[in-house]
Structure formats: structure tokens, C-alpha cells
Design a protein around this motif. Sequence first.
Motif, mmCIF file in Angstrom:
data_model
loop_
_atom_site.group_PDB
_atom_site.id
_atom_site.type_symbol
_atom_site.label_atom_id
_atom_site.label_comp_id
_atom_site.label_asym_id
_atom_site.label_seq_id
_atom_site.Cartn_x
_atom_site.Cartn_y
_atom_site.Cartn_z
ATOM 1 N N CYS A 1 20.706 -31.115 -16.049
ATOM 2 C CA CYS A 1 21.367 -32.117 -14.894
ATOM 3 C C CYS A 1 20.738 -33.235 -14.830
ATOM 4 C CB CYS A 1 21.246 -31.249 -13.541
ATOM 5 S SG CYS A 1 22.083 -32.400 -12.165
ATOM 6 N N PRO A 2 21.613 -34.310 -14.838
ATOM 7 C CA PRO A 2 20.794 -35.703 -15.037
ATOM 8 C C PRO A 2 20.023 -35.938 -13.527
ATOM 9 C CG PRO A 2 23.136 -36.046 -14.631
ATOM 10 C CD PRO A 2 22.985 -34.341 -14.975
ATOM 11 N N VAL A 3 19.352 -36.886 -13.706
ATOM 12 C CA VAL A 3 18.508 -37.574 -12.418
ATOM 13 C C VAL A 3 19.406 -38.086 -11.574
ATOM 14 C CG1 VAL A 3 16.267 -37.527 -13.658
ATOM 15 C CG2 VAL A 3 17.734 -39.572 -13.938
ATOM 16 N N CYS A 4 18.892 -38.569 -10.490
ATOM 17 C CA CYS A 4 19.853 -38.974 -9.473
ATOM 18 C C CYS A 4 21.004 -40.158 -9.901
ATOM 19 C CB CYS A 4 19.063 -39.501 -8.330
ATOM 20 S SG CYS A 4 18.092 -41.001 -8.585
ATOM 21 N N THR A 5 20.385 -41.156 -10.416
ATOM 22 C CA THR A 5 21.249 -42.389 -11.021
ATOM 23 C C THR A 5 22.190 -42.027 -12.161
ATOM 24 O OG1 THR A 5 19.291 -43.145 -12.163
ATOM 25 C CG2 THR A 5 19.748 -44.465 -10.054
ATOM 26 N N VAL A 6 21.787 -41.242 -12.770
ATOM 27 C CA VAL A 6 22.734 -40.939 -14.039
ATOM 28 C C VAL A 6 23.732 -39.760 -13.430
ATOM 29 C CG1 VAL A 6 22.751 -39.415 -16.302
ATOM 30 C CG2 VAL A 6 20.951 -40.992 -15.815
ATOM 31 N N PHE A 7 23.483 -39.021 -12.634
ATOM 32 C CA PHE A 7 24.420 -38.150 -11.692
ATOM 33 C C PHE A 7 25.393 -38.824 -11.301
ATOM 34 C CE2 PHE A 7 25.523 -35.598 -7.983
ATOM 35 C CZ PHE A 7 25.612 -34.634 -8.337
ATOM 36 N N VAL A 8 25.121 -40.097 -10.540
ATOM 37 C CA VAL A 8 26.142 -40.976 -10.043
ATOM 38 C C VAL A 8 26.778 -41.689 -11.091
ATOM 39 C CG1 VAL A 8 26.435 -43.168 -8.588
ATOM 40 C CG2 VAL A 8 24.624 -41.331 -7.808
ATOM 41 N N ALA A 9 26.174 -42.194 -11.945
ATOM 42 C CA ALA A 9 27.053 -42.907 -13.092
ATOM 43 C C ALA A 9 27.929 -42.297 -14.051
ATOM 44 C CB ALA A 9 26.040 -43.773 -13.846
ATOM 45 N N GLU A 10 27.413 -40.971 -14.296
ATOM 46 C CA GLU A 10 28.278 -40.171 -15.248
ATOM 47 C C GLU A 10 29.548 -39.581 -14.403
ATOM 48 O OE1 GLU A 10 29.468 -38.284 -18.538
ATOM 49 O OE2 GLU A 10 27.911 -39.759 -18.442
ATOM 50 N N SER A 11 29.221 -39.324 -13.122
ATOM 51 C CA SER A 11 30.496 -38.893 -12.312
ATOM 52 C C SER A 11 31.522 -40.055 -12.066
ATOM 53 C CB SER A 11 30.152 -38.725 -10.839
ATOM 54 O OG SER A 11 29.190 -37.740 -10.705
ATOM 55 N N ARG A 12 31.136 -41.363 -12.413
ATOM 56 C CA ARG A 12 32.024 -42.333 -12.292
ATOM 57 C C ARG A 12 32.630 -42.613 -13.794
ATOM 58 N NH1 ARG A 12 32.160 -44.554 -7.438
ATOM 59 N NH2 ARG A 12 32.808 -46.798 -8.252
ATOM 60 N N ASN A 13 31.659 -42.462 -14.851
ATOM 61 C CA ASN A 13 32.225 -42.816 -16.340
ATOM 62 C C ASN A 13 33.479 -41.703 -16.462
ATOM 63 O OD1 ASN A 13 30.817 -44.524 -17.370
ATOM 64 N ND2 ASN A 13 29.444 -43.370 -18.817
ATOM 65 N N ARG A 14 33.390 -40.397 -15.726
ATOM 66 C CA ARG A 14 34.272 -39.537 -16.345
ATOM 67 C C ARG A 14 35.799 -40.213 -15.756
ATOM 68 N NH1 ARG A 14 32.616 -35.291 -19.279
ATOM 69 N NH2 ARG A 14 30.547 -35.231 -19.244
ATOM 70 N N ILE A 15 35.839 -41.194 -14.956
ATOM 71 C CA ILE A 15 37.221 -41.648 -14.806
ATOM 72 C C ILE A 15 37.359 -43.313 -15.140
ATOM 73 C CG2 ILE A 15 37.759 -40.376 -12.615
ATOM 74 C CD1 ILE A 15 37.072 -42.885 -11.176
ATOM 75 N N ASP B 1 32.155 -47.826 -15.110
ATOM 76 C CA ASP B 1 30.719 -47.617 -15.193
ATOM 77 C C ASP B 1 29.931 -48.983 -14.621
ATOM 78 O OD1 ASP B 1 30.917 -50.420 -16.551
ATOM 79 O OD2 ASP B 1 31.410 -49.421 -18.300
ATOM 80 N N PHE B 2 28.993 -49.043 -14.538
ATOM 81 C CA PHE B 2 28.056 -49.870 -13.937
ATOM 82 C C PHE B 2 27.251 -50.928 -14.832
ATOM 83 C CE2 PHE B 2 27.571 -46.260 -11.253
ATOM 84 C CZ PHE B 2 28.108 -46.902 -10.063
ATOM 85 N N GLY B 3 28.322 -51.285 -16.069
ATOM 86 C CA GLY B 3 27.620 -52.301 -16.970
ATOM 87 C C GLY B 3 26.502 -51.820 -18.148
ATOM 88 N N VAL B 4 26.122 -50.340 -17.758
ATOM 89 C CA VAL B 4 25.060 -49.972 -18.417
ATOM 90 C C VAL B 4 25.247 -48.550 -18.816
ATOM 91 C CG1 VAL B 4 23.196 -51.210 -17.399
ATOM 92 C CG2 VAL B 4 23.639 -48.977 -16.597
ATOM 93 N N LYS B 5 24.848 -47.925 -19.870
ATOM 94 C CA LYS B 5 25.174 -46.661 -20.383
ATOM 95 C C LYS B 5 24.777 -45.753 -19.069
ATOM 96 C CE LYS B 5 24.482 -47.187 -25.477
ATOM 97 N NZ LYS B 5 23.712 -46.580 -26.326
ATOM 98 N N ALA B 6 25.367 -44.595 -18.925
ATOM 99 C CA ALA B 6 25.265 -43.611 -17.786
ATOM 100 C C ALA B 6 23.968 -42.978 -18.144
ATOM 101 C CB ALA B 6 26.452 -42.585 -17.763
ATOM 102 N N GLN B 7 23.534 -42.737 -19.180
ATOM 103 C CA GLN B 7 22.244 -42.028 -19.524
ATOM 104 C C GLN B 7 21.111 -42.708 -18.943
ATOM 105 O OE1 GLN B 7 24.576 -42.239 -22.021
ATOM 106 N NE2 GLN B 7 24.826 -40.256 -23.177
ATOM 107 N N GLY B 8 21.216 -44.004 -19.023
ATOM 108 C CA GLY B 8 19.965 -44.807 -18.701
ATOM 109 C C GLY B 8 19.954 -45.597 -17.384
ATOM 110 N N ALA B 9 20.950 -45.272 -16.579
ATOM 111 C CA ALA B 9 21.245 -45.887 -15.505
ATOM 112 C C ALA B 9 20.075 -45.699 -14.545
ATOM 113 C CB ALA B 9 22.336 -45.597 -14.593
#
Length: 178
Positions: A131-145, A148-156
Motif C-alpha cells: 500500500c502506498p504511503v500517505c501522499t501516494v495513496f492520495v495521488a494514485e486515487s486521483r490518478n485513477r480518474i 494528477d498533481f503535476g508529478v508522478k503518483a509514486q513520488g508525490a
Amino acid sequence: MTDLLDNLSLARPGDILLTHGSWMLSDLIANKNEGFSHASLIVSVDPVILVAESVPPVSKVLRYSDLHKDSIRVVLLHDLSLDKDQRFLVVNYATKMLGKLYGLDRFIGLGLDTLLGTQWFGDHLRLSKDCPVCTVFVAESRNRIGLDFGVKAQGAQPGEIARYGQKHPETYQWIELK
């Protein structure tokens, strides 16, 4: 400042909470991340505010009041662009990650990125392993639709989410809660 518990009308499922926590490493993380050490996703507001969290040892849902009572700072990023269906999809994906083990190796890697000022570890860690750490958890949830936040979800990082929200006031309403 506003207290989210007094203003439930401000929060919607799929909105983001950025915090500076009271955990011992929070200051180190926050110093490199616009004053934030953590990100979480609101999954429900009725009858209480529930927040999807990726924290050790497993990702889980907690009450906002239990989670952020000791936080030093809390900001609500209210997404003005999400419709009801998109909010459902963001929350649905986040809840599918609940109960998975927290990625301690990912936390260490992102911590090294924070200290070194790089994105190498975040860019090279695989989401499917833990399971991703907190910020990746948030970023990946949004990536699915497709968001993004202008960065890769894995490194958010919390600071990147904060900067993106501040640069896009047409999309994100920034509400200081604590």
C-alpha cells in the motif's frame, strides 16, 4: 481559521487533508514540504468525517477528530472540479487499498528523496508491492480518474500537493483548519 468539525459543509468525499502532524519525524518531513508532513483523503462526511489513511502498520479509515486532534496544522484542499461520480471513483479506489500493509520500504525511500532533494526513490518504487504511503495513496486515487498533481503518483510528496493546490485556485479551495 476554521474548524472542519464545525463546518461539515466545507468537506466532500474525495477532498484532501494536508497536515503537519505531531509524530517525531513530522518536523523533518514538513521542513522540506511546504510545512506539511502528511496527506489523507476524505471518504465520508455523514454522519462523521472519515478519512482514508495510509499509516503504519496498515491503511485504514479513521475519524477526522481522532486523527488530527494533535496535528500542528491542517489544511483542507476542497476540489471544486470533481463531480459526484468522480468523487465516488476516487473514494472507491482509495477504499480498495484499505487493509493493505503500509510500505515501510517506500517510506524510507521517500524519506531519502526528501533529505536528498531528489525524486529517484519515489519514481522507482512499485505501487503493486505494498500500500502506498500517505501522499501516494492520495495521488494514485486521483490518478485513477485522470487527475494528477503535476508529478508522478509514486513520488508525490506533501509539499508538491500543497504547491499544486495553491497554483490552481480555480480548482482547489485552500481552507486553513488548524
